[in-house]
Enzyme design. Structure first.
Site, PDB file in Angstrom:
ATOM      1  N   CYS A   2      43.377  -7.618 -17.577  1.00  0.00           N
ATOM      2  CA  CYS A   2      44.342  -6.853 -17.244  1.00  0.00           C
ATOM      3  C   CYS A   2      44.890  -7.166 -15.969  1.00  0.00           C
ATOM      4  O   CYS A   2      44.301  -7.609 -15.099  1.00  0.00           O
ATOM      5  CB  CYS A   2      43.967  -5.473 -17.519  1.00  0.00           C
ATOM      6  SG  CYS A   2      42.946  -5.019 -18.763  1.00  0.00           S
ATOM      7  N   ARG A  27      47.533 -14.105 -16.810  1.00  0.00           N
ATOM      8  CA  ARG A  27      46.233 -13.560 -17.012  1.00  0.00           C
ATOM      9  C   ARG A  27      46.090 -13.183 -18.416  1.00  0.00           C
ATOM     10  O   ARG A  27      44.812 -13.078 -18.831  1.00  0.00           O
ATOM     11  CB  ARG A  27      45.891 -12.419 -16.032  1.00  0.00           C
ATOM     12  CG  ARG A  27      45.941 -12.514 -14.686  1.00  0.00           C
ATOM     13  CD  ARG A  27      46.076 -11.148 -14.003  1.00  0.00           C
ATOM     14  NE  ARG A  27      44.928 -10.459 -14.071  1.00  0.00           N
ATOM     15  CZ  ARG A  27      44.033 -10.378 -12.967  1.00  0.00           C
ATOM     16  NH1 ARG A  27      44.170 -10.890 -11.999  1.00  0.00           N
ATOM     17  NH2 ARG A  27      43.075  -9.713 -13.262  1.00  0.00           N
ATOM     18  N   TRP A  75      44.654  -6.298 -21.408  1.00  0.00           N
ATOM     19  CA  TRP A  75      44.112  -7.504 -22.425  1.00  0.00           C
ATOM     20  C   TRP A  75      42.764  -6.342 -23.172  1.00  0.00           C
ATOM     21  O   TRP A  75      41.990  -6.019 -22.417  1.00  0.00           O
ATOM     22  CB  TRP A  75      43.599  -8.394 -21.665  1.00  0.00           C
ATOM     23  CG  TRP A  75      42.390  -9.483 -22.249  1.00  0.00           C
ATOM     24  CD1 TRP A  75      41.389  -9.138 -22.845  1.00  0.00           C
ATOM     25  CD2 TRP A  75      42.896 -10.861 -22.623  1.00  0.00           C
ATOM     26  NE1 TRP A  75      40.939 -10.413 -23.486  1.00  0.00           N
ATOM     27  CE2 TRP A  75      41.905 -11.458 -23.171  1.00  0.00           C
ATOM     28  CE3 TRP A  75      44.000 -11.663 -22.274  1.00  0.00           C
ATOM     29  CZ2 TRP A  75      42.104 -12.649 -23.781  1.00  0.00           C
ATOM     30  CZ3 TRP A  75      44.170 -13.085 -22.767  1.00  0.00           C
ATOM     31  CH2 TRP A  75      43.253 -13.616 -23.565  1.00  0.00           C
ATOM     32  N   ASN A  99      41.822  -1.497 -14.284  1.00  0.00           N
ATOM     33  CA  ASN A  99      41.160  -2.949 -14.691  1.00  0.00           C
ATOM     34  C   ASN A  99      39.746  -2.497 -14.517  1.00  0.00           C
ATOM     35  O   ASN A  99      39.139  -1.920 -13.579  1.00  0.00           O
ATOM     36  CB  ASN A  99      41.583  -3.748 -13.702  1.00  0.00           C
ATOM     37  CG  ASN A  99      42.990  -4.543 -14.003  1.00  0.00           C
ATOM     38  OD1 ASN A  99      43.758  -4.009 -14.829  1.00  0.00           O
ATOM     39  ND2 ASN A  99      43.257  -5.390 -12.958  1.00  0.00           N
ATOM     40  N   GLU A 481      25.954 -29.009 -25.579  1.00  0.00           N
ATOM     41  CA  GLU A 481      27.263 -28.636 -24.668  1.00  0.00           C
ATOM     42  C   GLU A 481      27.413 -29.267 -23.437  1.00  0.00           C
ATOM     43  O   GLU A 481      28.294 -29.748 -23.040  1.00  0.00           O
ATOM     44  CB  GLU A 481      27.165 -27.134 -24.624  1.00  0.00           C
ATOM     45  CG  GLU A 481      28.100 -26.625 -23.928  1.00  0.00           C
ATOM     46  CD  GLU A 481      29.575 -26.792 -24.193  1.00  0.00           C
ATOM     47  OE1 GLU A 481      29.816 -27.362 -25.426  1.00  0.00           O
ATOM     48  OE2 GLU A 481      30.392 -26.606 -23.464  1.00  0.00           O
ATOM     49  N   GLU A 488      33.866 -34.853 -21.126  1.00  0.00           N
ATOM     50  CA  GLU A 488      35.305 -34.328 -21.349  1.00  0.00           C
ATOM     51  C   GLU A 488      35.704 -34.716 -19.781  1.00  0.00           C
ATOM     52  O   GLU A 488      37.004 -35.056 -19.673  1.00  0.00           O
ATOM     53  CB  GLU A 488      35.456 -33.557 -22.049  1.00  0.00           C
ATOM     54  CG  GLU A 488      35.166 -32.130 -21.564  1.00  0.00           C
ATOM     55  CD  GLU A 488      35.380 -31.167 -22.417  1.00  0.00           C
ATOM     56  OE1 GLU A 488      36.558 -30.968 -23.085  1.00  0.00           O
ATOM     57  OE2 GLU A 488      34.751 -30.108 -22.466  1.00  0.00           O
TER      58      GLU A 488
HETATM   59  O1  M6R Z   1      40.126 -23.238 -29.267  1.00  0.00           O
HETATM   60  P1  M6R Z   1      38.722 -23.871 -29.934  1.00  0.00           P
HETATM   61  O2  M6R Z   1      37.517 -23.102 -29.366  1.00  0.00           O
HETATM   62  O3  M6R Z   1      38.781 -23.554 -31.199  1.00  0.00           O
HETATM   63  O4  M6R Z   1      38.617 -25.331 -29.401  1.00  0.00           O
HETATM   64  C1  M6R Z   1      37.599 -25.982 -29.948  1.00  0.00           C
HETATM   65  C2  M6R Z   1      37.493 -27.402 -29.299  1.00  0.00           C
HETATM   66  O5  M6R Z   1      38.653 -27.953 -29.224  1.00  0.00           O
HETATM   67  C3  M6R Z   1      37.113 -27.053 -27.946  1.00  0.00           C
HETATM   68  O6  M6R Z   1      35.971 -26.451 -27.493  1.00  0.00           O
HETATM   69  C4  M6R Z   1      36.851 -28.350 -27.108  1.00  0.00           C
HETATM   70  O7  M6R Z   1      35.795 -29.004 -27.514  1.00  0.00           O
HETATM   71  C5  M6R Z   1      36.783 -28.184 -25.464  1.00  0.00           C
HETATM   72  N1  M6R Z   1      37.652 -29.011 -24.809  1.00  0.00           N
HETATM   73  C6  M6R Z   1      35.428 -28.328 -24.975  1.00  0.00           C
HETATM   74  O8  M6R Z   1      35.466 -28.174 -23.744  1.00  0.00           O
END
Ligand code: M6R
Length: 608
Positions: A2, A27, A75, A99, A481, A488
């Site tokens: 919000c 936001r 939101w 908020n 994870e 990445e």
């Molecule tokens: O929008 P989503 O959560 O469906 O996206 C899924 C993946 O593309 C997303 O989690 C991707 O792996 C990220 N870049 C991770 O940081």
């Protein structure tokens, strides 16, 4: 999340407020509204949807000149996006925008209803408006003080009183509110971006201070009505810097957003420390008929699903499967009518996840979506929806969306277990208390970010090309994870292995100087994990060890070590994940990578 903007001054308030709301659009929001004070009282206009719709409604107002007003972008948390749930919430005497989250709103609602107030919305905020009306006898300060003595939770409030059309009041706790000082008037705002074109001078409102703004004057008082002198600050930020809220990157800001995002996701679903999804539209005993659960998602969201499976199977022994969305459709899955399929997605637009959802629906399977982006395709098409309230995630690497997915899955797993009579009310309450404590622990870990940065530097990740994560149970799932996050944004190749599995092949890659990140937060299997750590140490690996407070580990393994606060086993992913988000962030920084926009990646993957 919000946004608030409020203005009183020489200029007409309405265009300034609409412009401020537009600056807060980044936001994210699902509805917007404003109240304008004039000689004939307060007028309020609200609209679900985009600002354009609000503007059209405001355009239909009478032509009275109004120089004072409050405005809000919402939101949704308590109650769906709708005109009625949009802010401001008002009575004949007051109107306010908010908020934050009022945790004891149900008790306050009972209090107001017992005093003959009717409610028009499903929000927690409306209770504050009713309470303020109840206490207001002509003195705004004493009414506001009485209200905040009654409310529990977080708030930034901007308030108009109908009989004081030339002034606005503000107060905050755990949610920011700043005061903008301009040539043509004064502002309140949740975020500097709202006032950037009008003034560079601002004051930060502290907790337990009440501010009164008028056209030419700003007065700040303590709750005891003592006037306070405040430092006026000068803002030198560009719009993008303001949106990052002084963090160098959106990713770091979003890592630090997590305690708030977690509370925003958790608290609307709690009632007296019990879990309640009725606000989300889940029927009573929703989970009772299901015999099997499927999680389907991609990337980070799929990693959240892995942890969801672990929690559901531990708490209630309901068989659960996790699929990559891209694989699910093509493996001819065995689906039954008493299955529940849960689709997890930050964006709600991931093509593979959406296609899998459509497949499940075509087979008549009950579908539930866990989504962050309001009104996205997955949110609209699933039979049932649980929103994560992470706020917009701008960095490509998902951080706060992941942790809010985890918190939803945690309470979903508890709720399911309670409905299946695998957990008692007291056990759930105890688990919820521990969960709340882990949000406090996360704040502590964030304050230790330099420790992680130093480990990254000491390990020389600048010159590292390969790295392994190992762990057992939930620690392994966190490793998956952590490895994705590192890959990445820092482009270091990494793989996560179940600690006991490494010796079945991959250990061949370990050589002198290889870096192995070992996660060992479960006391019960510590000895086993330590054995696996020793296997790689014997082949020359350097270990970055993440353990929990109180664990006994020999000194030789502690050269690079981060000690997490002690917590329940099932809560450790909340804590360790934050360490690895920081680890990936600082590794990427060391290597000069574009943290927020890594190469080859898009925030939302809308192709299969
Ligand atoms: O929008 P989503 O959560 O469906 O996206 C899924 C993946 O593309 C997303 O989690 C991707 O792996 C990220 N870049 C991770 O940081």
């Amino acid at each position: 999340m919000c946004g608030i903007v409020a203005y009183v001054g020489k200029e007409m308030a309405e265009p300034i407020l609409i412009d401020g709301l537009a600056r807060l659009e980044y936001r994210g929001y699902d509805s917007a509204g404003l109240s304008l004070a004039g000689k004939n009282g307060i007028v309020t206009v609200k609209s679900q949807g985009r600002l354009q719709q609000l503007k059209e409604r405001v355009g239909q107002l009478d032509s009275e000149d109004r120089f004072c007003g409050i405005a809000h972008t919402r939101w949704a948390s308590h109650g769906k996006p709708s005109d009625a749930n949009a802010h401001p919430h008002y009575t004949e005497k007051v109107s306010l925008v908010h908020n934050g989250i009022i945790e004891n709103y149900l008790d306050l609602k009972n209090f107001a209803q017992n005093n003959n107030y009717d409610f028009l919305s499903e929000t927690d905020t409306e209770t504050v408006a009713k309470l303020l009306d109840y206490f207001y006898q002509g003195n705004p300060f004493s009414a506001i003080k009485k209200v905040i003595e009654k409310i529990e939770g977080s708030y930034a409030l901007a308030i108009l009183f109908a009989d004081r059309p030339k002034e606005i009041y503000g107060i905050r706790k755990d949610s920011p509110l700043i005061i903008g000082l301009g040539q043509t008037g004064n502002w309140l705002a949740s975020d500097l971006t709202a006032i950037l074109p009008y003034t560079k001078q601002y004051i930060l409102l502290e907790e337990n201070e009440i501010v009164q703004i008028q056209e030419n004057e700003v007065k700040i008082y303590s709750l005891e009505r003592e006037m306070k002198e405040k430092k006026v600050q000068q803002m030198n930020w560009s719009l993008e810097e303001a949106q990052k809220n002084h963090f160098p990157h959106f990713m770091l800001k979003e890592i630090f957003d997590q305690p708030t995002a977690l509370k925003n996701t958790l608290f609307p679903r709690l009632r007296k420390n019990q879990i309640d999804f009725r606000q989300d539209g889940l029927p009573e005993n929703f989970f009772l008929p299901f015999k099997k659960i499927f999680f389907v998602a991609c990337g980070t969201a799929m990693h959240a699903g892995n942890i969801g499976k672990f929690l559901i199977e531990s708490f209630s022994r309901i068989p659960t499967e996790v699929d990559f969305a891209s694989e699910f459709r093509y493996r001819n899955p065995i689906l039954k009518q008493d299955d529940l399929m849960i689709f997890i997605s930050q964006s709600g637009e991931t093509a593979d996840t959406l296609a899998a959802l459509r497949l499940a629906k075509s087979k008549g399977i009950c579908t539930l979506a866990i989504v962050n982006a309001v009104n996205s395709s997955i949110a609209r098409e699933a039979d049932y929806l649980l929103m994560t309230h992470a706020g917009p995630e701008i960095a490509v690497a998902s951080t706060k969306a992941f942790s809010t997915q985890l918190i939803l899955l945690f309470i979903l797993a508890l709720h399911l277990a309670q409905q299946k009579q695998a957990m008692t009310k007291d056990e759930v309450s105890l688990a919820v208390s521990s969960l709340k404590n882990s949000i406090v622990d996360i704040e502590g870990i964030l304050n230790r970010k330099e420790e992680v940065q130093q480990i990254v530097q000491k390990l020389d990740l600048l010159h590292t090309e390969h790295l392994f994560f190992i762990g057992r149970g939930l620690d392994y799932l966190v490793g998956l994870e952590a490895s994705l996050k590192l890959k990445e944004i820092s482009y270091i190749h990494s793989e996560a292995y179940a600690a006991g599995e490494l010796k079945h092949g991959t250990i061949a890659l370990i050589e002198e100087g290889s870096i192995v990140v070992a996660i060992a937060t479960d006391e019960n299997i510590l000895a086993k994990t330590i054995s696996n750590i020793k296997e790689v140490v014997a082949r020359g690996a350097k270990i970055f060890l993440v353990i929990a407070e109180g664990m006994e580990v020999e000194d030789s393994l502690l050269e690079y070590c981060f000690v997490l606060p002690k917590t329940e086993k099932t809560l450790s992913p909340f804590l360790s994940t934050v360490v690895f988000q920081l680890f990936a962030y600082y590794a990427a920084m060391e290597r000069g990578c574009d943290v927020d926009k890594p190469k080859n990646l898009a925030k939302s993957v809308t192709i299969e």
